[in-house]
Design a protein around this motif. Structure first.
Motif, PDB file in Angstrom:
ATOM      1  N   ASP A  50       0.838  -1.192   0.000  1.00  0.00           N
ATOM      2  CA  ASP A  50       0.000   0.000   0.000  1.00  0.00           C
ATOM      3  C   ASP A  50       0.879   1.250   0.000  1.00  0.00           C
ATOM      4  O   ASP A  50       2.061   1.191   0.362  1.00  0.00           O
ATOM      5  N   TRP A  93      -3.673   4.462   0.033  1.00  0.00           N
ATOM      6  CA  TRP A  93      -4.247   3.690  -1.068  1.00  0.00           C
ATOM      7  C   TRP A  93      -4.055   2.205  -0.749  1.00  0.00           C
ATOM      8  O   TRP A  93      -2.932   1.699  -0.724  1.00  0.00           O
ATOM      9  N   ASN A 122      -9.911   2.433   0.553  1.00  0.00           N
ATOM     10  CA  ASN A 122      -8.814   3.316   0.907  1.00  0.00           C
ATOM     11  C   ASN A 122      -9.050   3.906   2.283  1.00  0.00           C
ATOM     12  O   ASN A 122     -10.189   4.092   2.728  1.00  0.00           O
TER      13      ASN A 122
END
Length: 269
Positions: A154, A179, A192
């Protein structure tokens, strides 16, 4: 013969009663500025003319924490974690890495393992004598294993602000957006993540700092309640190199748990 010269070089200063306690090259009886840092350039009287302190510094911080919720699974659980943080500072830049390990007990099951590891790059940007902003970017490595074999790396972006209202009072706040790239499963759906914090700090005459703060963290799971809490924190400089900090938080939502506490010991060099 060479050994004799070495011995003579070692004893000659003592025969002449030479003493230079701060190692600045100026004999103590002529030194008008004793105890100057070893890295400073000095004049013939032993006083600093130029500070040559390195722009490169490091810190290592170890921590232990306790909470009443497993933040990875959002389950009610007595959870402890142990963390290690390493920082490299160069001028206004900071490279930060964090690894941690947790143990979580729900009463019926016990789970242990690594939490996700984090690498952040930050830049401290002073806008004025009162205000400093710090933008940054981060990578979150999937060292936590969910059991679904769906973990991905991420990415995050962050911004924090600090404003000095007076020599003793300051305000702070920050926002992070992440994200999340983990793959959805029939059981778990991801989204998210974003988090926000804000607070006020107080610097005591002793140099010790106290703060009160509010945290809000949107979870990575769809249709899950955001985690919200309020708390107090402290920072204390134990020596020029050692420091101690910590915080206590009280949950305002079920997903945050009722109580959590964290204490860290760090060394700056």
């Amino acid at each position: 013969m060479r050994g004799i010269w070495i011995v003579l070089l070692m004893i000659l200063p003592q025969l002449h009663a030479y003493s230079d306690a701060d190692w600045d090259g100026v004999e103590d009886r002529f030194d008008r500025c004793p105890q100057t840092p070893l890295s400073d350039l000095v004049n013939l009287e032993g006083c600093t003319t130029l500070k040559t302190q390195s722009a490169l510094h490091y810190s290592l911080i170890s921590g232990i924490g306790y909470s009443q919720v497993n933040y990875a699974s959002q389950e009610k659980a007595d959870t402890t974690n142990i963390s290690l943080e390493a920082n490299i500072y160069y001028n206004n830049w900071q490279l930060q890495g964090v690894i941690s390990r947790y143990s979580s007990d729900t009463g019926t099951t016990n789970e242990t393992g690594m939490e996700d590891s984090v690498l952040n790059l930050l830049y401290q940007w002073p806008l004025s004598e009162q205000m400093t902003i710090t933008p940054g970017i981060g990578i979150i490595f999937p060292t936590y294993k969910s059991g679904y074999e769906n973990e991905s790396t991420d990415y995050s972006a962050m911004l924090s602000v600090e404003y000095q209202f007076s020599p003793t009072i300051y305000g702070f706040g920050g926002y992070t957006y992440t994200w999340v790239n983990d793959t959805d499963t029939p059981i778990v759906k991801y989204q998210n993540n974003n988090s926000f914090y804000a607070g006020l700090g107080y610097v005591a005459k002793s140099g010790q700092e106290w703060n009160c703060h509010y945290n809000s963290n949107k979870t990575i799971y769809r249709d899950s309640e955001s985690s919200r809490s309020i708390g107090i924190g402290f920072f204390r400089q134990l020596t020029p190199h050692w420091f101690l900090d910590g915080n206590y938080d009280y949950g305002l939502s079920d997903s945050a748990g009722d109580h959590s506490v964290n204490v860290r010991l760090g060394y700056y060099f």
